[in-house]
Design a protein around this motif. Sequence first.
Motif, PDB file in Angstrom:
ATOM      1  N   GLN A  29      41.347  36.438  40.911  1.00  0.00           N
ATOM      2  CA  GLN A  29      40.177  37.028  40.257  1.00  0.00           C
ATOM      3  C   GLN A  29      40.378  37.117  38.749  1.00  0.00           C
ATOM      4  N   LYS A  30      41.594  37.450  38.326  1.00  0.00           N
ATOM      5  CA  LYS A  30      41.890  37.495  36.883  1.00  0.00           C
ATOM      6  C   LYS A  30      41.727  36.109  36.262  1.00  0.00           C
ATOM      7  N   GLN A  31      42.176  35.077  36.966  1.00  0.00           N
ATOM      8  CA  GLN A  31      41.998  33.721  36.463  1.00  0.00           C
ATOM      9  C   GLN A  31      40.513  33.365  36.397  1.00  0.00           C
ATOM     10  N   ARG A  32      39.731  33.841  37.377  1.00  0.00           N
ATOM     11  CA  ARG A  32      38.279  33.633  37.312  1.00  0.00           C
ATOM     12  C   ARG A  32      37.695  34.306  36.072  1.00  0.00           C
ATOM     13  N   ALA A  66      42.595  44.310  35.257  1.00  0.00           N
ATOM     14  CA  ALA A  66      43.248  43.490  36.280  1.00  0.00           C
ATOM     15  C   ALA A  66      44.734  43.332  35.992  1.00  0.00           C
ATOM     16  N   VAL A  67      45.082  43.130  34.717  1.00  0.00           N
ATOM     17  CA  VAL A  67      46.498  42.994  34.355  1.00  0.00           C
ATOM     18  C   VAL A  67      47.252  44.283  34.678  1.00  0.00           C
ATOM     19  N   ASN A  68      46.679  45.422  34.328  1.00  0.00           N
ATOM     20  CA  ASN A  68      47.332  46.707  34.626  1.00  0.00           C
ATOM     21  C   ASN A  68      47.463  46.913  36.135  1.00  0.00           C
ATOM     22  N   GLN A  69      46.417  46.555  36.883  1.00  0.00           N
ATOM     23  CA  GLN A  69      46.478  46.742  38.329  1.00  0.00           C
ATOM     24  C   GLN A  69      47.513  45.809  38.952  1.00  0.00           C
ATOM     25  N   ILE A  70      47.614  44.583  38.451  1.00  0.00           N
ATOM     26  CA  ILE A  70      48.639  43.658  38.954  1.00  0.00           C
ATOM     27  C   ILE A  70      50.029  44.206  38.662  1.00  0.00           C
ATOM     28  N   ARG A  71      50.192  44.794  37.463  1.00  0.00           N
ATOM     29  CA  ARG A  71      51.489  45.403  37.130  1.00  0.00           C
ATOM     30  C   ARG A  71      51.802  46.559  38.069  1.00  0.00           C
ATOM     31  N   LEU A  72      50.808  47.403  38.356  1.00  0.00           N
ATOM     32  CA  LEU A  72      51.030  48.516  39.287  1.00  0.00           C
ATOM     33  C   LEU A  72      51.336  48.003  40.687  1.00  0.00           C
ATOM     34  N   ASN A  73      50.631  46.956  41.113  1.00  0.00           N
ATOM     35  CA  ASN A  73      50.912  46.377  42.433  1.00  0.00           C
ATOM     36  C   ASN A  73      52.338  45.855  42.513  1.00  0.00           C
ATOM     37  N   ARG A  74      52.770  45.175  41.464  1.00  0.00           N
ATOM     38  CA  ARG A  74      54.121  44.619  41.479  1.00  0.00           C
ATOM     39  C   ARG A  74      55.180  45.719  41.414  1.00  0.00           C
ATOM     40  N   ARG A 127      47.455  53.080  48.375  1.00  0.00           N
ATOM     41  CA  ARG A 127      46.489  53.516  47.371  1.00  0.00           C
ATOM     42  C   ARG A 127      46.297  52.437  46.306  1.00  0.00           C
ATOM     43  N   GLU A 128      47.382  51.837  45.848  1.00  0.00           N
ATOM     44  CA  GLU A 128      47.258  50.780  44.849  1.00  0.00           C
ATOM     45  C   GLU A 128      46.587  49.546  45.450  1.00  0.00           C
ATOM     46  N   ARG A 129      46.867  49.288  46.737  1.00  0.00           N
ATOM     47  CA  ARG A 129      46.235  48.134  47.383  1.00  0.00           C
ATOM     48  C   ARG A 129      44.731  48.343  47.501  1.00  0.00           C
ATOM     49  N   ARG A 130      44.319  49.563  47.861  1.00  0.00           N
ATOM     50  CA  ARG A 130      42.871  49.843  47.929  1.00  0.00           C
ATOM     51  C   ARG A 130      42.238  49.757  46.545  1.00  0.00           C
ATOM     52  N   ALA A 131      42.946  50.290  45.537  1.00  0.00           N
ATOM     53  CA  ALA A 131      42.414  50.192  44.175  1.00  0.00           C
ATOM     54  C   ALA A 131      42.282  48.734  43.752  1.00  0.00           C
ATOM     55  N   SER A 132      43.266  47.921  44.121  1.00  0.00           N
ATOM     56  CA  SER A 132      43.195  46.500  43.796  1.00  0.00           C
ATOM     57  C   SER A 132      42.038  45.822  44.512  1.00  0.00           C
ATOM     58  N   ALA A 133      41.827  46.166  45.789  1.00  0.00           N
ATOM     59  CA  ALA A 133      40.704  45.575  46.533  1.00  0.00           C
ATOM     60  C   ALA A 133      39.369  46.000  45.929  1.00  0.00           C
ATOM     61  N   ASN A 134      39.266  47.275  45.548  1.00  0.00           N
ATOM     62  CA  ASN A 134      38.022  47.739  44.905  1.00  0.00           C
ATOM     63  C   ASN A 134      37.799  47.030  43.569  1.00  0.00           C
ATOM     64  N   LEU A 135      38.890  46.814  42.827  1.00  0.00           N
ATOM     65  CA  LEU A 135      38.759  46.108  41.553  1.00  0.00           C
ATOM     66  C   LEU A 135      38.328  44.668  41.780  1.00  0.00           C
ATOM     67  N   ARG A 136      38.826  44.048  42.836  1.00  0.00           N
ATOM     68  CA  ARG A 136      38.392  42.669  43.137  1.00  0.00           C
ATOM     69  C   ARG A 136      36.901  42.618  43.440  1.00  0.00           C
ATOM     70  N   VAL A 137      36.428  43.589  44.211  1.00  0.00           N
ATOM     71  CA  VAL A 137      34.982  43.641  44.511  1.00  0.00           C
ATOM     72  C   VAL A 137      34.188  43.852  43.229  1.00  0.00           C
ATOM     73  N   LEU A 138      34.704  44.755  42.360  1.00  0.00           N
ATOM     74  CA  LEU A 138      34.027  45.002  41.087  1.00  0.00           C
ATOM     75  C   LEU A 138      34.007  43.741  40.225  1.00  0.00           C
ATOM     76  N   ILE A 139      35.124  43.026  40.184  1.00  0.00           N
ATOM     77  CA  ILE A 139      35.183  41.788  39.393  1.00  0.00           C
ATOM     78  C   ILE A 139      34.196  40.768  39.931  1.00  0.00           C
ATOM     79  N   ASP A 140      34.108  40.663  41.243  1.00  0.00           N
ATOM     80  CA  ASP A 140      33.167  39.715  41.835  1.00  0.00           C
ATOM     81  C   ASP A 140      31.734  40.071  41.456  1.00  0.00           C
ATOM     82  N   CYS A 141      31.404  41.358  41.508  1.00  0.00           N
ATOM     83  CA  CYS A 141      30.058  41.792  41.108  1.00  0.00           C
ATOM     84  C   CYS A 141      29.802  41.529  39.631  1.00  0.00           C
TER      85      CYS A 141
END
Length: 447
Positions: free
Chosen positions: A134-137, A197-205, A270-284
């Motif tokens: 999504q970040k690449q998109r 997205a970059v911050n969320q990817i960092r938190l996920n990692r 929690r971070e995974r759900r936040a990441s999924a919500n961010l992906r939905v937001l990015i798609d919108c």
Amino acid sequence: MAQMDVLLTKEPTPQAVPACELPRKVYDVARNAGACSSSGLANAGFHSAKYLVDEWSQNCYARYHQAFADRDQSERRRHESQQLAAKTQALARRSQDDATRKVGARLQDTHGWKSELQREVGELDAESDLLLAQKQRLARALDATSVPFSIATDNLQCRERRQHPDLVRDCVETELLKEVELIRNIQELLKRTIMQAVNQIRLNREQKETCEMDWSDKVEAYNIDQACAHYHNQSTDVQFHPHSSKFEESASTPETWARFTQENLCRAERERRASANLRVLIDCILRDVAEDLRLQCDAVNLAFGRRCEELEDTRHKLQNHLHKTLREITEQEHNVAALRQAIKDKEAPLKVAQTRLYQRSHRPNVELCRDAAQFRLMSEVEELNMSLTALKEKLLEAEQSLRNLEDTRMDLEKDLAVKANSLFIDRQKCMTHRACYPTILQLAGYQ
């Protein structure tokens, strides 16, 4: 006494009289001082102290009793030792079996948490990959917005080269300015979303790394406990570790151990759900961005089409007026030529009339009479002068009209050139350039 040598398998029945050690008896040697005593034999060359028979019997009885007491005590202690050995053997077996069961239960708990951590790590890794896509998109969409921005700014710059009076703030310029502002806002939005997205990817990692470290510790602990579960009394790789029975100060409790992993899993989820919500937001966001840009592009194109139609209609009207003006100029030129010819045609009659008057003014004496001929000549000259004056006025008016028509022709031709230039800019420059506008898939970051 021979029965005392039999191995006792049960605890012996207590004696009626408790056995105890007899006190030492002090024996006083009786001195024979009578007539038959031997106390005087020392003088015979030897000296000896002999015990009495009672003393000898008591001594033997004491030895028998002591031996019986020692054997009884030894037999009792041997029996107690055998019972203690059997009891401790059974206790050791029970303790070892219980410890093995505890280690097995610990292995099951560790395996359960390890599996949960492994599953969460896999899901976090997959979620991070999806968010990275999504970040690449977003990055592709941000790059794609540079094309509409350059097109819109180039259109505005090209339209600045329009000439007066077409250099107006029309609906096309209004829509282009709205498009530029929209693209700038979209670019800022995409940049902020990329940072999120970059911050969320960092938190996920980071959370994935935490879960991986916890998983690695549990794998190591699982391997250690598995090795411990396989130890038995016949194992050859066991040895004494006297100080291993102490608890470490940093050792955790089962509650803190389970809570630590559970908190890691909760944070990861929690971070995974936040990441999924961010992906939905990015798609919108990308879908709305692509739709907004395409709608604004269509609005600009529609404004360009209407403006080109207006310019084309105006140009046709100007060409029509120019054609009529040119035809009127031609007719007016013929009119001016006719007026000039009419004025020229009046010169000869005026000369004749004035010459007649001049010649008749030389009549002698009474012959210089105001006769009918004289009045008619004078009225003829006056009529001719009036005609010439009227013709000259009409000639001036015609020449002024001709000049006005020439000015109008020049203005019309100039305006036609301006309209042609405006049409060329809007149709050939701007609309041709706008044909390179990105598609909705490119604006959405798919290409």
